[in-house]
Design an enzyme around this catalytic site. Structure first.
Site, PDB file in Angstrom:
ATOM      1  N   ASN A   9       0.871  -1.177   0.000  1.00 39.95           N
ATOM      2  CA  ASN A   9       0.000   0.000   0.000  1.00 39.95           C
ATOM      3  C   ASN A   9       0.906   1.223   0.000  1.00 39.95           C
ATOM      4  O   ASN A   9       1.518   1.540   1.016  1.00 39.95           O
ATOM      5  CB  ASN A   9      -0.898  -0.039   1.246  1.00 39.95           C
ATOM      6  N   TRP A  10       0.969   1.880  -1.141  1.00 37.04           N
ATOM      7  CA  TRP A  10       1.907   3.008  -1.278  1.00 37.04           C
ATOM      8  C   TRP A  10       1.351   4.295  -0.677  1.00 37.04           C
ATOM      9  O   TRP A  10       2.047   5.309  -0.642  1.00 37.04           O
ATOM     10  CB  TRP A  10       2.282   3.205  -2.749  1.00 37.04           C
ATOM     11  N   LYS A  11       0.091   4.280  -0.283  1.00 40.52           N
ATOM     12  CA  LYS A  11      -0.549   5.450   0.355  1.00 40.52           C
ATOM     13  C   LYS A  11      -0.318   6.704  -0.508  1.00 40.52           C
ATOM     14  O   LYS A  11      -0.267   6.593  -1.731  1.00 40.52           O
ATOM     15  CB  LYS A  11      -0.030   5.600   1.784  1.00 40.52           C
ATOM     16  N   HIS A  94      -9.300   0.944   5.029  1.00 38.73           N
ATOM     17  CA  HIS A  94      -8.014   1.179   5.691  1.00 38.73           C
ATOM     18  C   HIS A  94      -8.219   2.108   6.894  1.00 38.73           C
ATOM     19  O   HIS A  94      -9.028   3.032   6.843  1.00 38.73           O
ATOM     20  CB  HIS A  94      -7.010   1.789   4.706  1.00 38.73           C
ATOM     21  N   GLU A  96      -6.601   4.505   7.951  1.00 40.68           N
ATOM     22  CA  GLU A  96      -6.416   5.946   7.687  1.00 40.68           C
ATOM     23  C   GLU A  96      -7.674   6.538   7.049  1.00 40.68           C
ATOM     24  O   GLU A  96      -8.016   7.693   7.313  1.00 40.68           O
ATOM     25  CB  GLU A  96      -5.166   6.146   6.801  1.00 40.68           C
ATOM     26  N   GLU A 166      -5.105  -5.146  10.422  1.00 47.22           N
ATOM     27  CA  GLU A 166      -4.063  -4.152  10.643  1.00 47.22           C
ATOM     28  C   GLU A 166      -4.330  -3.440  11.964  1.00 47.22           C
ATOM     29  O   GLU A 166      -5.108  -2.475  12.006  1.00 47.22           O
ATOM     30  CB  GLU A 166      -4.056  -3.114   9.513  1.00 47.22           C
ATOM     31  N   GLY A 172       2.816   2.051  10.818  1.00 48.19           N
ATOM     32  CA  GLY A 172       3.761   3.163  10.702  1.00 48.19           C
ATOM     33  C   GLY A 172       4.486   3.489  11.992  1.00 48.19           C
ATOM     34  O   GLY A 172       5.153   4.515  12.089  1.00 48.19           O
ATOM     35  N   SER A 212       3.775  -2.395  10.233  1.00 48.29           N
ATOM     36  CA  SER A 212       5.231  -2.445  10.463  1.00 48.29           C
ATOM     37  C   SER A 212       5.863  -3.775  10.087  1.00 48.29           C
ATOM     38  O   SER A 212       6.786  -4.231  10.770  1.00 48.29           O
ATOM     39  CB  SER A 212       5.546  -2.058  11.919  1.00 48.29           C
ATOM     40  N   GLY A 233       3.104  -1.228   4.223  1.00 49.72           N
ATOM     41  CA  GLY A 233       3.117   0.207   3.959  1.00 49.72           C
ATOM     42  C   GLY A 233       4.532   0.665   3.638  1.00 49.72           C
ATOM     43  O   GLY A 233       5.045   0.446   2.537  1.00 49.72           O
ATOM     44  N   GLY A 234       5.182   1.274   4.612  1.00 48.89           N
ATOM     45  CA  GLY A 234       6.504   1.890   4.419  1.00 48.89           C
ATOM     46  C   GLY A 234       7.506   1.018   3.675  1.00 48.89           C
ATOM     47  O   GLY A 234       8.183   1.497   2.752  1.00 48.89           O
TER      48      GLY A 234
HETATM   49  P1  13P Z   1       3.312   0.187   7.657  1.00 50.76           P
HETATM   50  O1  13P Z   1       3.824  -1.084   7.035  1.00 50.76           O
HETATM   51  O2  13P Z   1       4.044   1.412   7.199  1.00 50.76           O
HETATM   52  O3  13P Z   1       3.195   0.074   9.141  1.00 50.76           O
HETATM   53  O4  13P Z   1       1.802   0.390   7.102  1.00 50.76           O
HETATM   54  C1  13P Z   1       0.923  -0.675   7.137  1.00 50.76           C
HETATM   55  C2  13P Z   1      -0.300  -0.303   6.384  1.00 50.76           C
HETATM   56  O5  13P Z   1      -1.020   0.594   6.759  1.00 50.76           O
HETATM   57  C3  13P Z   1      -0.587  -1.019   5.136  1.00 50.76           C
HETATM   58  O6  13P Z   1      -1.866  -0.736   4.671  1.00 50.76           O
END
Ligand code: 13P
Length: 249
Positions: A9-11, A94, A96, A166, A172, A212, A233-234
């Site tokens: 997920n590149w957000k 998600h 967020e 999640e 994050g 993470s 994510g990251g």
């Molecule tokens: P991180 O891997 O950066 O913690 O993010 C997870 C995430 O929100 C994937 O959708």
């Protein structure tokens, strides 16, 4: 057999050239794997990403969509629009989106229905916040998120659903759920689905863990029996890290 999936997920990261560069690098470094590999760029880069990934096994998916078919929803994107550029899967729910854009279970249920009516696969995200975990309410929260958004579905709809647990406190933050915490929750999720839809459907649904996940912890998390992959994510923004995570499944 359940599908193994690693999705990035590149957000709201990567402009057009960074998107193309990352896909070029991913295609170069992609290991030989049985797992399905997905990436979710931002809306404006979906089509170029789709084109760039065309000759690879990487599937490009959307991070979100609106529930309406079309109309006066300024700034929104419909399932039909996604389908028209070749996108066949979408992340919904998600944390967020829930936290910053007010998306609740009822709204998500509508998005789920719309995606399904377009035969779009759904990566459905959910998970508890830190306070829920601390107060021991995490199982209740997860159960209600699942029930409220998904338990109105007919059994055959589950062919189009991938779940992504999640925990918000792990997103994050660098603080991942332990492999035992992930397994415990994934097992609970599967039991919850079995109680409504039966064991066969519960055993077939892939449940990804997100929060993470990094190259140094992925293998241990993925080794748990009810963890079928990850939503990253990251670490999905760096080709070396993402491919290392894919290798560890
Ligand atoms: P991180 O891997 O950066 O913690 O993010 C997870 C995430 O929100 C994937 O959708």
């Amino acid at each position: 057999m359940r599908r193994k999936i690693v999705a990035g997920n590149w957000k709201m990261n990567n402009d057009l050239s960074a998107t193309q560069a990352l896909l070029t690098e991913l295609k170069k470094q992609l290991p030989d794997t049985q797992a399905e590999v997905m990436v979710a760029p931002t809306f404006v880069n979906l089509f170029p990403a789709f084109e760039a990934a065309r000759t690879s096994k990487i599937q490009v998916v959307a991070q979100n969509m609106h529930f309406a078919e079309s109309g006066a929803y300024t700034g929104e994107v419909s399932a039909e629009m996604l389908g028209s550029i070749g996108i066949e899967a979408v992340i919904l729910g998600h944390s967020e989106r829930r936290a910053y854009f007010g998306e609740d279970d009822a709204l998500l249920a509508k998005k789920v229905d719309t995606a399904l009516s377009h035969e779009m696969e759904i990566i459905f995200c959910f998970g508890e916040e830190l306070d829920d975990r601390k107060s021991g309410n995490h199982f209740n929260i997860v159960e209600s998120q699942l029930k409220n958004a998904l338990f109105h579905l007919a059994p055959d709809a589950w062919d189009f659903i991938v779940l992504a647990y999640e925990p918000v406190w792990a997103i994050g933050t660098g603080e991942t759920a332990s492999p035992e915490q992930a397994q415990e929750m994934h097992e609970f999720i599967r039991k919850t689905i079995a109680s409504k839809y039966g064991q066969e459907i519960a055993d077939r649904v892939s449940i990804l863990y997100g929060g993470s996940v990094k190259p140094n912890n992925a293998q241990e998390i993925f080794s748990k029996p009810d963890v079928d992959g990850g939503l990253i994510g990251g670490a999905s923004l760096k080709a070396e890290d993402f491919t290392a995570i894919i290798k560890s499944i």
